[in-house]
Write a protein that holds these residues in place. Structure first.
Motif, short mmCIF file in Angstrom:
data_model
loop_
_atom_site.label_atom_id
_atom_site.label_comp_id
_atom_site.label_asym_id
_atom_site.label_seq_id
_atom_site.Cartn_x
_atom_site.Cartn_y
_atom_site.Cartn_z
N ARG A 149 -21.38 9.50 -19.70
CA ARG A 149 -22.53 10.39 -19.92
C ARG A 149 -22.63 11.45 -18.82
O ARG A 149 -22.99 12.60 -19.09
CB ARG A 149 -23.81 9.54 -19.98
N ASN A 150 -22.31 11.07 -17.58
CA ASN A 150 -22.44 11.99 -16.46
C ASN A 150 -21.15 12.74 -16.13
O ASN A 150 -21.09 13.47 -15.13
CB ASN A 150 -22.90 11.22 -15.21
N ALA A 151 -20.14 12.55 -16.94
CA ALA A 151 -18.83 13.17 -16.65
C ALA A 151 -18.93 14.69 -16.66
O ALA A 151 -19.60 15.28 -17.50
CB ALA A 151 -17.80 12.70 -17.66
N ASP A 152 -18.23 15.29 -15.71
CA ASP A 152 -18.14 16.74 -15.61
C ASP A 152 -17.11 17.23 -16.64
O ASP A 152 -15.93 16.90 -16.55
CB ASP A 152 -17.72 17.12 -14.20
N LEU A 153 -17.55 18.00 -17.60
CA LEU A 153 -16.66 18.43 -18.68
C LEU A 153 -15.61 19.43 -18.23
O LEU A 153 -14.69 19.75 -18.98
CB LEU A 153 -17.49 19.02 -19.83
N THR A 154 -15.74 19.90 -17.00
CA THR A 154 -14.71 20.81 -16.49
C THR A 154 -13.52 20.06 -15.90
O THR A 154 -12.53 20.67 -15.53
CB THR A 154 -15.29 21.75 -15.42
N ARG A 155 -13.64 18.73 -15.80
CA ARG A 155 -12.56 17.91 -15.24
C ARG A 155 -12.18 16.81 -16.23
O ARG A 155 -13.05 16.20 -16.86
CB ARG A 155 -13.00 17.24 -13.93
N PRO A 156 -10.89 16.51 -16.36
CA PRO A 156 -10.50 15.33 -17.14
C PRO A 156 -10.83 14.06 -16.36
O PRO A 156 -11.00 14.10 -15.14
CB PRO A 156 -8.98 15.51 -17.30
N PHE A 157 -10.98 12.94 -17.07
CA PHE A 157 -11.27 11.70 -16.36
C PHE A 157 -10.44 10.55 -16.92
O PHE A 157 -10.01 10.54 -18.08
CB PHE A 157 -12.77 11.36 -16.40
N TYR A 158 -10.21 9.58 -16.04
CA TYR A 158 -9.46 8.36 -16.36
C TYR A 158 -10.35 7.18 -16.02
O TYR A 158 -10.80 7.03 -14.88
CB TYR A 158 -8.17 8.29 -15.56
N THR A 187 0.80 -1.23 0.00
CA THR A 187 0.00 0.00 0.00
C THR A 187 0.84 1.28 0.00
O THR A 187 0.28 2.36 -0.19
CB THR A 187 -0.94 0.02 1.22
N HIS A 188 2.15 1.16 0.22
CA HIS A 188 2.96 2.39 0.22
C HIS A 188 3.24 2.90 -1.19
O HIS A 188 3.74 4.01 -1.35
CB HIS A 188 4.27 2.18 0.99
N PHE A 189 2.93 2.07 -2.22
CA PHE A 189 3.13 2.53 -3.59
C PHE A 189 2.00 3.47 -3.98
O PHE A 189 0.82 3.15 -3.82
CB PHE A 189 3.17 1.34 -4.56
N LYS A 190 2.36 4.60 -4.52
CA LYS A 190 1.37 5.52 -5.06
C LYS A 190 1.02 5.06 -6.47
O LYS A 190 1.90 4.82 -7.29
CB LYS A 190 1.92 6.95 -5.09
N LEU A 191 -0.27 4.94 -6.76
CA LEU A 191 -0.72 4.35 -8.00
C LEU A 191 -1.10 5.41 -9.04
O LEU A 191 -1.34 6.58 -8.70
CB LEU A 191 -1.91 3.43 -7.74
N LEU A 192 -1.17 4.98 -10.28
CA LEU A 192 -1.50 5.86 -11.39
C LEU A 192 -2.73 6.72 -11.13
O LEU A 192 -2.68 7.95 -11.32
CB LEU A 192 -1.68 5.03 -12.67
N PRO A 193 -3.87 6.15 -10.71
CA PRO A 193 -5.04 7.03 -10.49
C PRO A 193 -4.82 8.05 -9.38
O PRO A 193 -5.43 9.13 -9.41
CB PRO A 193 -6.16 6.03 -10.13
N GLN A 194 -3.96 7.74 -8.41
CA GLN A 194 -3.67 8.71 -7.36
C GLN A 194 -2.88 9.89 -7.90
O GLN A 194 -3.13 11.05 -7.54
CB GLN A 194 -2.92 8.03 -6.21
N PHE A 195 -1.92 9.60 -8.78
CA PHE A 195 -1.19 10.69 -9.44
C PHE A 195 -2.14 11.55 -10.27
O PHE A 195 -2.05 12.78 -10.28
CB PHE A 195 -0.07 10.13 -10.32
N LEU A 196 -3.06 10.88 -10.97
CA LEU A 196 -3.99 11.62 -11.82
C LEU A 196 -4.95 12.46 -10.98
O LEU A 196 -5.31 13.57 -11.38
CB LEU A 196 -4.77 10.64 -12.70
N LYS A 197 -5.36 11.94 -9.83
CA LYS A 197 -6.23 12.73 -8.96
C LYS A 197 -5.54 14.01 -8.50
O LYS A 197 -6.17 15.06 -8.36
CB LYS A 197 -6.67 11.89 -7.76
N ASP A 198 -4.23 13.91 -8.26
CA ASP A 198 -3.48 15.11 -7.88
C ASP A 198 -3.51 16.17 -8.97
O ASP A 198 -3.33 17.36 -8.71
CB ASP A 198 -2.02 14.75 -7.58
N LEU A 199 -3.74 15.73 -10.21
CA LEU A 199 -3.81 16.65 -11.34
C LEU A 199 -5.23 17.07 -11.66
O LEU A 199 -5.48 17.71 -12.69
CB LEU A 199 -3.17 15.99 -12.58
N GLY A 200 -6.18 16.66 -10.80
CA GLY A 200 -7.56 17.08 -10.99
C GLY A 200 -8.45 16.10 -11.73
O GLY A 200 -9.61 16.42 -12.03
#
Length: 274
Positions: free
Chosen positions: A141-150, A74-87
C-alpha cells in the motif's frame, strides 16, 4: 513453506482442503511441474538468494536455527542486493533461513523489524502469519510507484503444526469450520490443523494479490508472483516425529529430509501472465 506435493490443489487435487486462489494463480500463470529443491530449508534458501548450487556456498549440510553462529558466508552478494543496485526497494517478511541471525522466527511468533525484536506486548501475541500478511499489505500500500519492489514473503504457515500448540495464539479455528474440513474425523486432528493452515495460506496469498490489485492495474500487470516450497512436506515418514506436520506428498515417496521425490519435488508456479 512445507506443505506436501499433494496438499496444493493444482498439484495433485487436494479434496480435503481448498486452495482455490493459489490454484487460480497457477492456472493463470505457469506451473512448474518438475520443480526440485534441496530436502531441507537452509540449502534451498541459500540457493535462491545466491543463484548458486549449495555445494558452492557451504550450505549443503543442515538447516540453521535462530542465533546459530554459522550460515551463508557474507562475501556472497545476494539477490536483493543485486536488485537494489537496479533501484529496487526490497523487503523480507518471515523466515530467512540462510543466516543464523535475529531476523528468523521461532516458535510461531517472534517478530523483528530492521534487526530489532518487536516485544510480545506490542504485538499483543498476534498470530505471526497474520502479522506478516498485514505487514505485506502495508508495504504494498505504501510502495513508491516510481520504484520497482521485491518482496520475499516466507510465511511459517504449514511449517510445523505443533508450533501452534505451545501457548501461541492462532487464528485457524475459523478455517476448521469450513467444508470439507469440518466433516473430517477428529481422530486425525493434527492433519486437520495442517489443512487449516493450508486454507489460511490460500487466504493470505489472496490478500497479497488483492493488495497489488488495489495498488493499480499497472502494478499488477508488471508483477510476477512466484509460489514455491523450499523442500518437501514433513509427512509421517520423517525419522524425527517431532518434525512432522502431517503433510501429504503422494504419490511421491517419503518427504522432507529424504532425497526421494517426496523430499525434493515441490509445488511451484509463477504468474499471472496477463
Amino acid at each position: 513453506m512445507v506443505q506436501g506435493h499433494a496438499d496444493i490443489g493444482y498439484s495433485e487435487g487436494n479434496l480435503q482442503a481448498s486452495t482455490g486462489f493459489i490454484n487460480k494463480l497457477a492456472y493463470d500463470g505457469v506451473i512448474l511441474d518438475s520443480m526440485y529443491t534441496n530436502p531441507i530449508c537452509s540449502p534451498s534458501r541459500a540457493a535462491l538468494l545466491t543463484g548458486k548450487d549449495t555445494i558452492h556456498t557451504g550450505m549443503q549440510t543442515d538447516a540453521i536455527g535462530p542465533g546459530q553462529p554459522w550460515g551463508l558466508p557474507t562475501h556472497f552478494k545476494l539477490l536483493p542486493q543485486f536488485l537494489k543496485d537496479l533501484g529496487y526497494y526490497t523487503a523480507l517478511l518471515g523466515k530467512l533461513g540462510a543466516r543464523g541471525a535475529n531476523n528468523e522466527f521461532q516458535h510461531g511468533r517472534d517478530f523483528y523489524e530492521n534487526g530489532r525484536k518487536i516485544p510480545a506486548d506490542v504485538t499483543k501475541n498476534h498470530f505471526l502469519p497474520d502479522l506478516l500478511v498485514e505487514k505485506a499489505e502495508q508495504l504494498i500500500r505504501n510502495a513508491d510507484l516510481t520504484r520497482p519492489f521485491y518482496l520475499q514473503f516466507a510465511t511459517p504457515l504449514t511449517r510445523l503444526f505443533d508450533d501452534y500448540g505451545k501457548g501461541v495464539q492462532y487464528s485457524m479455528s475459523r478455517y476448521l469450520q469450513r467444508a470439507p474440513l469440518k466433516f473430517l474425523n477428529d481422530r486425525w486432528h493434527k492433519r486437520k490443523l495442517q489443512l487449516a493452515a493450508l486454507v489460511t495460506l490460500d487466504d493470505h496469498v489472496r490478500r497479497i494479490y488483492e493488495a497489488l490489485l488495489h495498488k493499480g492495474p499497472a502494478v499488477l500487470s508488471n508483477t510476477i508472483i512466484l509460489f514455491m516450497n523450499d523442500n518437501g512436506g514433513s509427512d509421517m515418514t520423517a525419522p524425527n516425529k517431532n518434525h512432522v506436520n502431517q503433510a501429504s506428498n503422494g504419490p511421491l515417496r517419503m518427504g522432507k529430509l529424504s532425497l526421494f521425490g517426496g523430499g525434493v519435488r515441490v509445488p511451484c508456479s509463477f504468474g499471472p501472465t496477463y
